[in-house]
Design a protein around this motif. Structure first.
Motif, mmCIF file in Angstrom:
data_model
loop_
_atom_site.group_PDB
_atom_site.id
_atom_site.type_symbol
_atom_site.label_atom_id
_atom_site.label_comp_id
_atom_site.label_asym_id
_atom_site.label_seq_id
_atom_site.Cartn_x
_atom_site.Cartn_y
_atom_site.Cartn_z
ATOM 1 N N PHE A 5 19.207 45.901 -2.342
ATOM 2 C CA PHE A 5 18.311 44.748 -2.595
ATOM 3 C C PHE A 5 16.808 44.438 -3.127
ATOM 4 C CE2 PHE A 5 18.417 45.762 2.941
ATOM 5 C CZ PHE A 5 19.547 45.340 2.336
ATOM 6 N N ARG A 6 16.995 43.407 -3.207
ATOM 7 C CA ARG A 6 16.431 42.505 -3.593
ATOM 8 C C ARG A 6 14.711 42.255 -2.506
ATOM 9 N NH1 ARG A 6 16.901 36.125 -5.838
ATOM 10 N NH2 ARG A 6 14.812 35.928 -6.153
ATOM 11 N N VAL A 7 13.710 42.524 -2.671
ATOM 12 C CA VAL A 7 12.824 42.251 -2.029
ATOM 13 C C VAL A 7 11.831 41.607 -2.682
ATOM 14 C CG1 VAL A 7 10.688 43.853 -0.507
ATOM 15 C CG2 VAL A 7 12.959 44.384 -1.011
ATOM 16 N N ILE A 8 11.496 40.299 -1.495
ATOM 17 C CA ILE A 8 10.318 39.316 -1.964
ATOM 18 C C ILE A 8 8.851 39.165 -0.989
ATOM 19 C CG2 ILE A 8 10.129 36.637 -2.353
ATOM 20 C CD1 ILE A 8 13.588 36.847 -2.306
ATOM 21 N N VAL A 9 8.130 39.234 -1.548
ATOM 22 C CA VAL A 9 6.924 39.297 -0.429
ATOM 23 C C VAL A 9 5.494 38.085 -1.118
ATOM 24 C CG1 VAL A 9 4.853 40.251 -0.413
ATOM 25 C CG2 VAL A 9 6.718 41.724 -1.408
ATOM 26 N N VAL A 10 5.871 36.807 -0.103
ATOM 27 C CA VAL A 10 5.600 35.527 -0.184
ATOM 28 C C VAL A 10 4.051 35.644 0.955
ATOM 29 C CG1 VAL A 10 6.193 33.574 1.514
ATOM 30 C CG2 VAL A 10 7.604 34.836 0.921
ATOM 31 N N GLN A 15 -3.970 33.249 3.167
ATOM 32 C CA GLN A 15 -4.345 35.094 3.371
ATOM 33 C C GLN A 15 -4.245 35.676 1.700
ATOM 34 O OE1 GLN A 15 -3.536 36.662 6.407
ATOM 35 N NE2 GLN A 15 -3.778 34.719 7.328
ATOM 36 N N GLY A 16 -4.698 36.712 1.735
ATOM 37 C CA GLY A 16 -4.819 36.856 0.426
ATOM 38 C C GLY A 16 -5.646 36.145 -0.567
ATOM 39 N N ASP A 17 -5.031 36.053 -1.428
ATOM 40 C CA ASP A 17 -6.273 34.990 -2.962
ATOM 41 C C ASP A 17 -5.322 33.466 -3.037
ATOM 42 O OD1 ASP A 17 -7.311 37.383 -3.912
ATOM 43 O OD2 ASP A 17 -5.556 38.072 -5.577
ATOM 44 N N SER A 18 -4.291 33.719 -1.623
ATOM 45 C CA SER A 18 -4.006 32.111 -1.797
ATOM 46 C C SER A 18 -5.053 30.998 -1.302
ATOM 47 C CB SER A 18 -2.667 31.760 -0.766
ATOM 48 O OG SER A 18 -2.884 31.894 0.755
ATOM 49 N N SER A 19 -5.315 29.414 -1.189
ATOM 50 C CA SER A 19 -5.624 28.736 -0.884
ATOM 51 C C SER A 19 -5.423 29.135 0.780
ATOM 52 C CB SER A 19 -5.475 27.234 -0.895
ATOM 53 O OG SER A 19 -5.932 27.761 -2.824
ATOM 54 N N ALA A 20 -6.440 28.257 1.662
ATOM 55 C CA ALA A 20 -6.503 28.412 2.804
ATOM 56 C C ALA A 20 -6.031 27.114 3.119
ATOM 57 C CB ALA A 20 -8.236 28.058 3.624
ATOM 58 N N SER A 29 4.030 25.996 10.989
ATOM 59 C CA SER A 29 3.519 25.006 10.072
ATOM 60 C C SER A 29 4.228 26.528 8.879
ATOM 61 C CB SER A 29 2.641 24.448 9.447
ATOM 62 O OG SER A 29 1.481 25.477 9.825
ATOM 63 N N HIS A 30 3.424 27.752 9.405
ATOM 64 C CA HIS A 30 3.786 28.452 7.986
ATOM 65 C C HIS A 30 5.531 29.403 7.733
ATOM 66 C CE1 HIS A 30 -0.280 29.591 8.612
ATOM 67 N NE2 HIS A 30 -0.495 30.139 7.560
ATOM 68 N N GLY A 54 3.232 38.055 10.098
ATOM 69 C CA GLY A 54 4.079 37.981 10.112
ATOM 70 C C GLY A 54 5.254 38.082 10.712
ATOM 71 N N GLY A 55 4.898 38.859 12.106
ATOM 72 C CA GLY A 55 6.013 39.516 12.777
ATOM 73 C C GLY A 55 6.028 38.672 13.362
ATOM 74 N N MET A 56 4.850 37.345 13.349
ATOM 75 C CA MET A 56 5.361 36.697 14.767
ATOM 76 C C MET A 56 6.128 35.368 13.865
ATOM 77 S SD MET A 56 1.575 35.924 16.630
ATOM 78 C CE MET A 56 0.441 36.729 15.184
ATOM 79 N N VAL A 57 5.961 34.803 12.645
ATOM 80 C CA VAL A 57 6.061 34.034 11.955
ATOM 81 C C VAL A 57 7.933 34.706 11.507
ATOM 82 C CG1 VAL A 57 6.875 32.988 9.289
ATOM 83 C CG2 VAL A 57 4.565 33.160 10.357
ATOM 84 N N THR A 58 8.259 35.286 11.662
ATOM 85 C CA THR A 58 9.274 36.289 11.344
ATOM 86 C C THR A 58 10.337 35.960 13.203
ATOM 87 O OG1 THR A 58 8.804 38.026 10.312
ATOM 88 C CG2 THR A 58 11.027 38.512 11.440
ATOM 89 N N LYS A 59 9.722 35.848 14.294
ATOM 90 C CA LYS A 59 10.173 35.651 15.184
ATOM 91 C C LYS A 59 10.775 34.460 15.142
ATOM 92 C CE LYS A 59 7.897 39.882 18.196
ATOM 93 N NZ LYS A 59 7.251 40.310 19.012
ATOM 94 N N GLU A 60 9.413 33.805 15.358
ATOM 95 C CA GLU A 60 9.317 32.053 14.887
ATOM 96 C C GLU A 60 11.002 31.542 13.766
ATOM 97 O OE1 GLU A 60 8.393 29.606 16.735
ATOM 98 O OE2 GLU A 60 8.963 28.222 15.499
ATOM 99 N N ILE A 61 10.931 31.739 13.178
ATOM 100 C CA ILE A 61 11.965 31.726 12.540
ATOM 101 C C ILE A 61 12.938 32.417 12.979
ATOM 102 C CG2 ILE A 61 13.434 32.040 10.637
ATOM 103 C CD1 ILE A 61 10.620 31.960 8.752
ATOM 104 N N ALA A 62 13.203 33.336 13.020
ATOM 105 C CA ALA A 62 15.179 34.051 14.376
ATOM 106 C C ALA A 62 14.956 33.022 15.436
ATOM 107 C CB ALA A 62 14.359 35.398 14.535
ATOM 108 N N GLY A 63 13.854 32.446 16.087
ATOM 109 C CA GLY A 63 14.764 31.998 17.486
ATOM 110 C C GLY A 63 14.929 30.305 16.397
ATOM 111 N N ARG A 64 14.871 30.076 16.058
ATOM 112 C CA ARG A 64 15.179 29.004 15.481
ATOM 113 C C ARG A 64 16.583 29.161 14.734
ATOM 114 N NH1 ARG A 64 11.260 25.998 10.838
ATOM 115 N NH2 ARG A 64 9.177 26.346 12.572
ATOM 116 N N ALA A 65 17.360 30.132 14.662
ATOM 117 C CA ALA A 65 18.544 30.883 13.786
ATOM 118 C C ALA A 65 19.144 30.153 12.578
ATOM 119 C CB ALA A 65 19.135 30.249 15.127
ATOM 120 N N PRO A 66 18.371 30.236 12.058
ATOM 121 C CA PRO A 66 18.518 29.248 10.708
ATOM 122 C C PRO A 66 20.232 30.183 9.838
ATOM 123 C CG PRO A 66 16.562 30.920 10.193
ATOM 124 C CD PRO A 66 17.222 30.623 11.913
#
Length: 85
Positions: A5-10, A15-20, A29-30, A54-66
């Motif tokens: 598996f290729r794992v990509i962390v976003v 969050q972290g060192d990124s800009s608000a 939007s996330h 991240g779990g909430m964002v995962t659920k949002e995307i799964a609900g869109r069923a892309p």
């Protein structure tokens, strides 16, 4: 995970060192941002996983069923009010 598996962390905006985000950051939007990353990487079959926010964002995307989403692993994400888990 399978070693093949290729794992990509976003790192989400604000969050972290990124800009608000400038304003109006939402789970939707996330999710849009993450879908843009998936598109830029040209992923045609992928799994999403996330913890807490991240779990909430995962659920949002799964609900869109892309197209291409092979599975979702939300961990400890509160149920988003518009997505049926």
């Amino acid at each position: 995970l399978d070693p093949a598996f290729r794992v990509i962390v976003v790192e989400f905006r604000g969050q972290g060192d990124s800009s608000a985000p400038l304003s109006g950051a939402t789970i939707e939007s996330h999710a849009d941002d993450l879908m843009a990353v998936i598109g830029q990487l040209g992923l045609t079959r992928y799994y999403l996983g996330g913890h807490s926010f991240g779990g909430m964002v995962t659920k949002e995307i799964a609900g869109r069923a892309p197209e291409g989403l092979a599975g979702a692993i939300p961990m400890e994400g509160w149920t988003h009010h518009t997505v049926q888990a």
